[in-house]
Structure formats: structure tokens, C-alpha cells
Design a protein around this motif. Structure first.
Motif, PDB file in Angstrom:
ATOM      1  N   LYS A 384      44.336 -27.999 -24.799  1.00 26.63           N
ATOM      2  CA  LYS A 384      45.076 -26.830 -24.314  1.00 26.63           C
ATOM      3  C   LYS A 384      44.178 -25.594 -24.223  1.00 26.63           C
ATOM      4  CE  LYS A 384      49.351 -26.308 -25.889  1.00 26.63           C
ATOM      5  NZ  LYS A 384      50.501 -26.271 -26.820  1.00 26.63           N
ATOM      6  N   THR A 385      43.260 -25.439 -25.185  1.00 21.51           N
ATOM      7  CA  THR A 385      42.345 -24.292 -25.154  1.00 21.51           C
ATOM      8  C   THR A 385      41.420 -24.372 -23.949  1.00 21.51           C
ATOM      9  OG1 THR A 385      42.384 -24.013 -27.562  1.00 21.51           O
ATOM     10  CG2 THR A 385      40.493 -23.085 -26.385  1.00 21.51           C
ATOM     11  N   SER A 388      43.354 -23.799 -20.755  1.00 21.95           N
ATOM     12  CA  SER A 388      43.769 -22.402 -20.624  1.00 21.95           C
ATOM     13  C   SER A 388      42.634 -21.537 -20.087  1.00 21.95           C
ATOM     14  CB  SER A 388      44.244 -21.874 -21.979  1.00 21.95           C
ATOM     15  OG  SER A 388      44.520 -20.496 -21.913  1.00 21.95           O
ATOM     16  N   ASN A 391      42.007 -22.411 -16.327  1.00 22.07           N
ATOM     17  CA  ASN A 391      43.022 -21.837 -15.447  1.00 22.07           C
ATOM     18  C   ASN A 391      42.906 -20.315 -15.344  1.00 22.07           C
ATOM     19  OD1 ASN A 391      44.283 -24.195 -14.560  1.00 22.07           O
ATOM     20  ND2 ASN A 391      45.595 -24.314 -16.367  1.00 22.07           N
ATOM     21  N   LYS A 392      42.510 -19.699 -16.424  1.00 23.98           N
ATOM     22  CA  LYS A 392      42.319 -18.244 -16.403  1.00 23.98           C
ATOM     23  C   LYS A 392      41.167 -17.860 -15.470  1.00 23.98           C
ATOM     24  CE  LYS A 392      40.783 -14.442 -19.377  1.00 23.98           C
ATOM     25  NZ  LYS A 392      40.311 -14.095 -20.742  1.00 23.98           N
TER      26      LYS A 392
END
Length: 457
Positions: A384-385, A388, A391-392
Motif C-alpha cells: 500500500k505504501t 500510494s 499514484n501520487k
């Protein structure tokens, strides 16, 4: 930290360092002094010297691998890459170990696989270090030396060094590859029945790499028929490519296919199966014709149906099969094939089904190599990190993916593949004129530096 601006600032240094590394022809060589040959040794030493000059902790693990590290604490976050490359091959526009930049792209053997991405990860570490960041976990860039062959280097490394608690390899594509299918390379060998017909197949040969869909296969046929005319008509009818020539009452029948990686065999055209399909159109002896038919049917589709192993799951998709090689004469037929099976599959059942298939047809079955599947759940905090951050940086809403290939993530107790290619990046690994877009490497540096920051702050 403004990781976007920082990555741009380090572009010149990235190119200078990676070009020096790419000049080293780090292809495996037999050598009594160096485990994988002097060129690979030189690449390892070059990378470690770069790290040492920049103030990192470095270690050479007996020539089998090494690492570049900074940070504190007992926990280690690993980044696994490799410095060995495949042979250059022919047909390059410019010399493969004389790196050049053209139209915003860096050309050289290893630019994409894997020296370019390794250097991107290194520059990401250097950015953090020179910004004064003090990681609360050790960040360790682990340098492999034998990824393109047998992985002996990374095996030796982890027998002597700490296994990271988590890690990623920059040797695939973004966003995050959280699962890799099981890989199986095997051989089946069968006795060839006698052929008493007027048309005889003397031999069939094709393919030499089980992880590639073969693009050429050749059969020698003995017949009173005009095989040249029959084959050319067949090619036209089925929109295939090939050639045929007569020599001393025999015909050399050559079928052309389309080579692709065995992880996506459905995207290629297998020259061996196409040739076997043609041979069935000839008036062969009954038992011999049935044998050719059975071999063809085993690999007619790429989903494993003919091998009695067809299956799929929601995580990693369907099993794929690829007939990668055939060596057949008038007495013996040896078939080499590659399977990539879903992460939820029971390998024991697959193995048993293949053994039974061979035995039922009076043949033998031999496993050449097997890599079990790996799978880190999509909701794992590590996945997830990474996702994230990706995607950022890219302004996307991408999800974690799976693949059929094999990366160093398999060498970790808990790991994933993470870049360095993007969805629209040209995939030129192992090909002539291998290259990366420099803009892709700059974006990868941004993603890696921010990811390592988030994982260790």
C-alpha cells in the motif's frame, strides 16, 4: 522534500555514473578466479566504488554479490538489482557496450535490464543522504551478479548476509507487482514409433530457450510427393511464413513463427506447433501420424489443457504453457516446455498430472527447474505504501498487479517488483538496441526516493 525537483537536479550525475557502469560488458564467463567472470566482477567493483566514494557503507560478499547501505536500526529494507547482462547479440545500431544518448533515450546492453534501474535506486538513496535524511531503518541496495543465469550469486549472498524484512526489485514494471506465478521448466521424452509409410519425417528440431516462444522450427521429410508445392500451398492457406528446399530426395521444411516471452505465449506464434500441425497434413503412417497428433494436441493451446493442467485464479490469472524446444529423430522425441502456474495452484498436483501424462504415453518426465510462486497480499502495508507513492507521483489510481515473469522478489522472504518501466515504456530488455527513456529513469528516481523516505522515516 521536493522529490520531483531533486530528481531533475541529479539527472547529469545519474547519466555519468550509469554510462560508466554500462561500458562494462558484464556477461557471464567461466573463470577460475572470479565466480562469474572478470567483467561481472568489474561491474560489481565499479558499483561498490561509486557507493564508497559517496560515503555509503559498502560490502563485497566474496564476489558473489554486494551491497551499498545507509541508515540505522536492526530492520533492513532491501532493494535488489543485478549487474550481469545477457549477451549483446548482433544487429545493434551502435556498439552495445558503448552507451549513447539519442532522442532522449539511453542505448546500451543493460540500460533497461538492470543497470539503469539499479542506478536509479542508487541515486534515490543518494538524494536522501545528501538531504540530511536519517533513516530509522537500514536501506540496503543489494547487487546481484548471476540473475540472468542460475541465481547462484543471490543465493550465496543470503546465506551470508541478513535477509531484509521487506524489499523490492526495480527489475520489472510499475505500479507494484505483488504476485508472481510459479515457474516450471520441464522435459518429456518419448519413443518415436516406426514409420513405414512412403512419406517419412526424418527429424524435427526447433527452439533452444524454454522461456521464449520459438520463432523457427525445421523438419526433414522424405517423400515421393512434391512436398515443396504442398508446403507452399499450406503457408498461403494459413497465412504463415516459411521456406522449403529439396536436397537428395529429401525436403528441408522450415516454419517461421513470432518470438515472444513465455510469460505471454498467446501473443506469439509458436513455430514448433505450427510445423507439427503441417506435418499432420502429410500422408504419414497411421501410428506415426497419431504420435505427431498427440504431441501437437498437448501444446495446441497455451492454457495447459492438452497437458491436463489447465487452471486459473482471481489473483494471478490463468496457467500458461509454452513448447520451447523439440529435438526429434527417428527413434526419440524430446520436448522442452515452460509452465507458469497461478499463485493458488497446487504444484504437487501439477507435477503428478505431468508425470502421469508422460507415463501413459510410454514416456519420461523430468523437471529441469522450478520456482515456486510468491504472493504478498494487496492490502499489505508495504504494498500500500509503494502504491500510494506511485499514484501520487503519476497522478493515477493504479492497482497492484501480478505477472508470469521471475524477478529477485522471489529471493526475498517478503518482497515485490516495483518498476522501473511504466505502462507506455518501450520494453527492449534482451533485444538489440536495448534502451530506456531518460525521463522514465528520472521519474523512477523520484518514486524510489519518496518510497524509501516513507518506508524508513
Amino acid at each position: 522534500m521536493d522529490f520531483h525537483a531533486l530528481s531533475k537536479k541529479y539527472e547529469k550525475e545519474y547519466l555519468e555514473k550509469v554510462i560508466e557502469l554500462l561500458k562494462i560488458p558484464s556477461v557471464f564467463e567461466e573463470d577460475r578466479k572470479y565466480p562469474y567472470g572478470k567483467p561481472i566482477h568489474d561491474a560489481l567493483e565499479k558499483m561498490l566504488s561509486i557507493g564508497k566514494e559517496d560515503g555509503f557503507i559498502t560490502k563485497n560478499v566474496d564476489g558473489h554479490g554486494g551491497h551499498i547501505e545507509f541508515g540505522y536500526g536492526d530492520e533492513v529494507i532491501g532493494v535488489l538489482g543485478h549487474l550481469d547482462v545477457v549477451p549483446a547479440g548482433a544487429g545493434w545500431t551502435t556498439p552495445p557496450f558503448d552507451p549513447v544518448i539519442r532522442d532522449g533515450k539511453l542505448y546500451a546492453r543493460g540500460a533497461q535490464d538492470d543497470k539503469g534501474p539499479v542506478m536509479a535506486a542508487y541515486i534515490a538513496m543518494k538524494i536522501l543522504k545528501e538531504q540530511g535524511f536519517q533513516p530509522k531503518k537500514k536501506i540496503r541496495l543489494i547487487l546481484g551478479t548471476d540473475e540472468e543465469r542460475d541465481w547462484k550469486g543471490i543465493d550465496y549472498y543470503f546465506k551470508n548476509e541478513t535477509m531484509p524484512s521487506l524489499g523490492f526489485t526495480p527489475d520489472a514494471s510499475f505500479p507494484v507487482i505483488h504476485a508472481e506465478k510459479g515457474l516450471l521448466d520441464s522435459y518429456m521424452t518419448y519413443p518415436v514409433p516406426e514409420n513405414d509409410g512412403e512419406t517419412k519425417v526424418i527429424s524435427v528440431k526447433g527452439g533452444d530457450r524454454l522461456n521464449m516462444v520459438p520463432d523457427e522450427a525445421v523438419a526433414w521429410v522424405e517423400s515421393h510427393l512434391n512436398v515443396e508445392e504442398i508446403f507452399n500451398d499450406y503457408l498461403a492457406q494459413h497465412k504463415l511464413e516459411g521456406s522449403v528446399k529439396a536436397a537428395d530426395g529429401r525436403f528441408e521444411v522450415k516454419m517461421k513463427g513470432k518470438a515472444v516471452h513465455a510469460s505471454k505465449p498467446q501473443e506469439g506464434r509458436n513455430a514448433i506447433t505450427e510445423l507439427l500441425r503441417f506435418l499432420q497434413s502429410l500422408p504419414l503412417d497411421g501410428e506415426y501420424e497419431l504420435f505427431i497428433q498427440k504431441v501437437y494436441q498437448a501444446f495446441e493451446t497455451t492454457d495447459g489443457k492438452g497437458l491436463n493442467v489447465k487452471q486459473m485464479d482471481d489473483v494471478s490469472g490463468p496457467l500458461t504453457s509454452n513448447l520451447g524446444s523439440i529435438a526429434m529423430d527417428e527413434h526419440t522425441c524430446k520436448l522442452g516446455f515452460n509452465l507458469r502456474y497461478p499463485v493458488s495452484a497446487d504444484y504437487g498436483v501439477i507435477d503428478q498430472n505431468l508425470k502421469e501424462l508422460a507415463a501413459n504415453n510410454k514416456g519420461t518426465y523430468e523437471v529441469y527447474d522450478h520456482l515456486a510462486s510468491i504472493h504478498l497480499e494487496k492490502d499489505h502495508p508495504f504494498v500500500k505504501t509503494l502504491l500510494s507513492v506511485y499514484n501520487k507521483v503519476t497522478d493515477e489510481e493504479a492497482a497492484a498487479k501480478t505477472m508470469g515473469g521471475a524477478t529477485y522478489a522471489r529471493a526475498l522472504e517478503a518482497g515485490v517488483a516495483f518498476g522501473a518501466l511504466f505502462e507506455d515504456s518501450p520494453d527492449t530488455a534482451h533485444q538489440k538496441d536495448e534502451h530506456v527513456r531518460i525521463s522514465d529513469m528520472m521519474k523512477a528516481i523520484q518514486i524510489y526516493s519518496e518510497s524509501l523516505y516513507e518506508l524508513t522515516r
